[in-house]
Design an enzyme around this catalytic site. Sequence first.
Site, PDB file in Angstrom:
ATOM      1  N   CYS A   2       0.798  -1.219   0.000  1.00 50.70           N
ATOM      2  CA  CYS A   2       0.000   0.000   0.000  1.00 50.70           C
ATOM      3  C   CYS A   2       0.832   1.271   0.000  1.00 50.70           C
ATOM      4  CB  CYS A   2      -0.861   0.044   1.250  1.00 50.70           C
ATOM      5  SG  CYS A   2      -1.671  -1.490   1.596  1.00 50.70           S
TER       6      CYS A   2
ATOM      7  N   GLY B 109      -1.161   1.112  -5.027  1.00 47.71           N
ATOM      8  CA  GLY B 109      -2.388   0.445  -4.644  1.00 47.71           C
ATOM      9  C   GLY B 109      -3.568   1.021  -5.389  1.00 47.71           C
TER      10      GLY B 109
ATOM     11  N   ASN C 206       0.884   0.268   6.100  1.00 48.41           N
ATOM     12  CA  ASN C 206       1.502  -0.370   4.938  1.00 48.41           C
ATOM     13  C   ASN C 206       2.432  -1.434   5.470  1.00 48.41           C
ATOM     14  OD1 ASN C 206       4.088   0.681   2.593  1.00 48.41           O
ATOM     15  ND2 ASN C 206       2.778  -1.079   2.535  1.00 48.41           N
ATOM     16  N   GLY C 207       2.206  -2.659   5.050  1.00 44.57           N
ATOM     17  CA  GLY C 207       3.084  -3.739   5.515  1.00 44.57           C
ATOM     18  C   GLY C 207       2.275  -4.960   5.844  1.00 44.57           C
TER      19      GLY C 207
ATOM     20  N   TYR D 242      11.158  -2.645  -8.399  1.00 45.80           N
ATOM     21  CA  TYR D 242       9.878  -2.508  -9.085  1.00 45.80           C
ATOM     22  C   TYR D 242       8.916  -1.490  -8.502  1.00 45.80           C
ATOM     23  CZ  TYR D 242       5.177  -3.620 -10.675  1.00 45.80           C
ATOM     24  OH  TYR D 242       3.917  -3.528 -11.158  1.00 45.80           O
TER      25      TYR D 242
ATOM     26  N   CYS E 151      16.661  -6.025   3.111  1.00 43.43           N
ATOM     27  CA  CYS E 151      15.994  -7.315   2.993  1.00 43.43           C
ATOM     28  C   CYS E 151      16.027  -7.662   1.518  1.00 43.43           C
ATOM     29  CB  CYS E 151      14.549  -7.240   3.469  1.00 43.43           C
ATOM     30  SG  CYS E 151      13.640  -8.768   3.125  1.00 43.43           S
TER      31      CYS E 151
HETATM   32  P1  AMP Z   1       5.090 -12.144 -14.441  1.00 43.75           P
HETATM   33  O1  AMP Z   1       4.353 -12.217 -15.698  1.00 43.75           O
HETATM   34  O2  AMP Z   1       4.283 -12.758 -13.315  1.00 43.75           O
HETATM   35  O3  AMP Z   1       6.465 -12.702 -14.497  1.00 43.75           O
HETATM   36  O4  AMP Z   1       5.179 -10.613 -14.039  1.00 43.75           O
HETATM   37  C1  AMP Z   1       6.349  -9.894 -14.157  1.00 43.75           C
HETATM   38  C2  AMP Z   1       6.003  -8.449 -14.309  1.00 43.75           C
HETATM   39  O5  AMP Z   1       5.239  -7.992 -13.187  1.00 43.75           O
HETATM   40  C3  AMP Z   1       7.259  -7.609 -14.397  1.00 43.75           C
HETATM   41  O6  AMP Z   1       7.164  -6.877 -15.586  1.00 43.75           O
HETATM   42  C4  AMP Z   1       7.199  -6.706 -13.207  1.00 43.75           C
HETATM   43  O7  AMP Z   1       7.378  -5.392 -13.636  1.00 43.75           O
HETATM   44  C5  AMP Z   1       5.845  -6.887 -12.592  1.00 43.75           C
HETATM   45  N1  AMP Z   1       5.916  -7.185 -11.144  1.00 43.75           N
HETATM   46  C6  AMP Z   1       6.914  -7.684 -10.430  1.00 43.75           C
HETATM   47  N2  AMP Z   1       6.592  -7.834  -9.141  1.00 43.75           N
HETATM   48  C7  AMP Z   1       5.342  -7.395  -9.010  1.00 43.75           C
HETATM   49  C8  AMP Z   1       4.429  -7.262  -7.935  1.00 43.75           C
HETATM   50  N3  AMP Z   1       4.752  -7.647  -6.699  1.00 43.75           N
HETATM   51  N4  AMP Z   1       3.219  -6.734  -8.204  1.00 43.75           N
HETATM   52  C9  AMP Z   1       2.881  -6.374  -9.429  1.00 43.75           C
HETATM   53  N5  AMP Z   1       3.689  -6.478 -10.498  1.00 43.75           N
HETATM   54  C10 AMP Z   1       4.902  -6.977 -10.305  1.00 43.75           C
HETATM   55 FE1  SF4 Z   2       9.559  -8.569   0.603  1.00 42.04          FE
HETATM   56 FE2  SF4 Z   2      12.066  -8.427   1.458  1.00 42.04          FE
HETATM   57 FE3  SF4 Z   2      11.540  -8.987  -1.103  1.00 42.04          FE
HETATM   58 FE4  SF4 Z   2      11.044  -6.571  -0.138  1.00 42.04          FE
HETATM   59  S1  SF4 Z   2      13.029  -7.554  -0.377  1.00 42.04           S
HETATM   60  S2  SF4 Z   2       9.727  -7.783  -1.481  1.00 42.04           S
HETATM   61  S3  SF4 Z   2      10.416  -7.007   1.936  1.00 42.04           S
HETATM   62  S4  SF4 Z   2      11.041 -10.261   0.675  1.00 42.04           S
END
Ligand code: AMP
Ligand code: SF4
Length: 463
Positions: A8, A34, A108-109, A258, A452
């Site tokens: 968020c 979000g 957020n978290g 990202y 992390c």
């Molecule tokens: P995928 O098709 O599942 O491999 O999605 C990868 C794409 O989703 C990449 O282009 C990223 O920019 C984007 N992405 C990566 N992590 C996230 C996330 N946690 N939430 C939404 N989009 C993501």
């Molecule tokens: Fe989650 Fe840690 Fe990965 Fe960030 S670096 S997305 S807090 S596991």
Amino acid sequence: MEDWNEKCAIVGVYNVPNASILSYYALFAMQHRGQEASGISASNGKKIATHKQMGLVTKVFDAPTLKKLQGNSSIGHNRYSTAGEDSIDECQPIFARYSLGEMALAHNGNLTNAKEVRTRLIEDGAIFQSHLDTENIIHLIAKSPKKSLTNRIVDALEQIQGAYALVFLSRTKMFAVRDRYGLRPLSLGQITNPDGSMGYIVASETCAFDLIGATYIRDLAPGEMLVFEGAYSQHNTTPKSLQIFTPQPKFCIFEYVYFARPDSKVFGKNVYEIRKQMGIELAKEHKIQADMVIPVPDSGVAAAIGYSRESGIPFELGIIRNHYVGRTFIEPTQSARELKVKLKLNPIAAIIAGKEIIIIDDSIVRGTTSKQIIKILRQAGAKKIHLFISSPPTISPCYYGVDTPDVSELICANHSLEEVRDFIGADSLAFLSLSGLQKSIHHDDDNHQGFCQACFDGNYIIT
Ligand code: AMP
Ligand code: SF4
């Protein structure tokens, strides 16, 4: 560990006339964090009013609703979640009346002991209205034997574990807190009011400050609580800072990969510059001959610029994004996700046909996006397609507030590099190494703060 993932944006505005309007703009600037729901609570010193609803910021609020949110302090929240109910109960801020009056809370978290705490509270007679981890905190504050709200918040936070950036609003005060690891970002900014008095803003990302003309002061330290009270009429008056937990910095490295907007400063550094550096490091690690470098828009743009600069291979915007579709990741079913990639991205056949191209994206999660992109690039006539990713393979889910799928769905957790390449249909596939990613963050200093990186190495800091 809880499986309730919440990713968020939060904002808090203090001592600014019509604070809810600033919260609104701040949430608008942080819409990328979000899109499912949005909410604002505002206090006029006597009572707290809240408006929250499913949908984008511009849909949730209009002039009449904002007018009802009167007062000089306000907090707000954008919700990003694929789990749970589509219900107003799951939206934030959460509002409650308790023995000290009224409070509202935005979080957020993700709390890692939320289930245990909730079970204990329910056994003690508590009644919950939502599935949110955040509601635990409200109950803990309400039940705390401490006298002041400040001490009650500390008391409540001592009983929870996990990742949080929080803003609390009481009728006359505002509080902002980051967990001891600083997993989720939270920055402090200052606003000069028309009468020369000082206002403050805390927000997940500094792009919120830019939109409302606030000046970035600093990030909250891990384990720090800021208490905003009274009126800030002097230029040198600053909110009270309490270090409530010993800092153990473990900033979320994925914010740089990202989540954050490239124009934001996150954990004290500009996101765009780091992403560009990730592309430079990627080119140092994986240099090949090709006709052009093409980003997946918008996620791969900064890294592709870096890659092109370091390799000398020309940069082209070979894929055009339709900006009116929304993010693919939030779709619940696989087929809908595939369709959305096509709705969102279209290659420029005129420049791609017959060419050997390097496609740059920030990450591979399920692999669906990449597979579709390779497919449409082949249809557009590309001769050879190399997919280079500006972060390491995502092999572990996040339990600290970034919405990632179960490990069984993370393609790189379950398949070899060659199997992933074969699945997505690229001629070659390469990732930036973890040390390359770290180098990108620290390329201009020796300040190796803790990060992390569990989604890349599986080393969870809290279990
Ligand atoms: P995928 O098709 O599942 O491999 O999605 C990868 C794409 O989703 C990449 O282009 C990223 O920019 C984007 N992405 C990566 N992590 C996230 C996330 N946690 N939430 C939404 N989009 C993501
Ligand atoms: Fe989650 Fe840690 Fe990965 Fe960030 S670096 S997305 S807090 S596991």
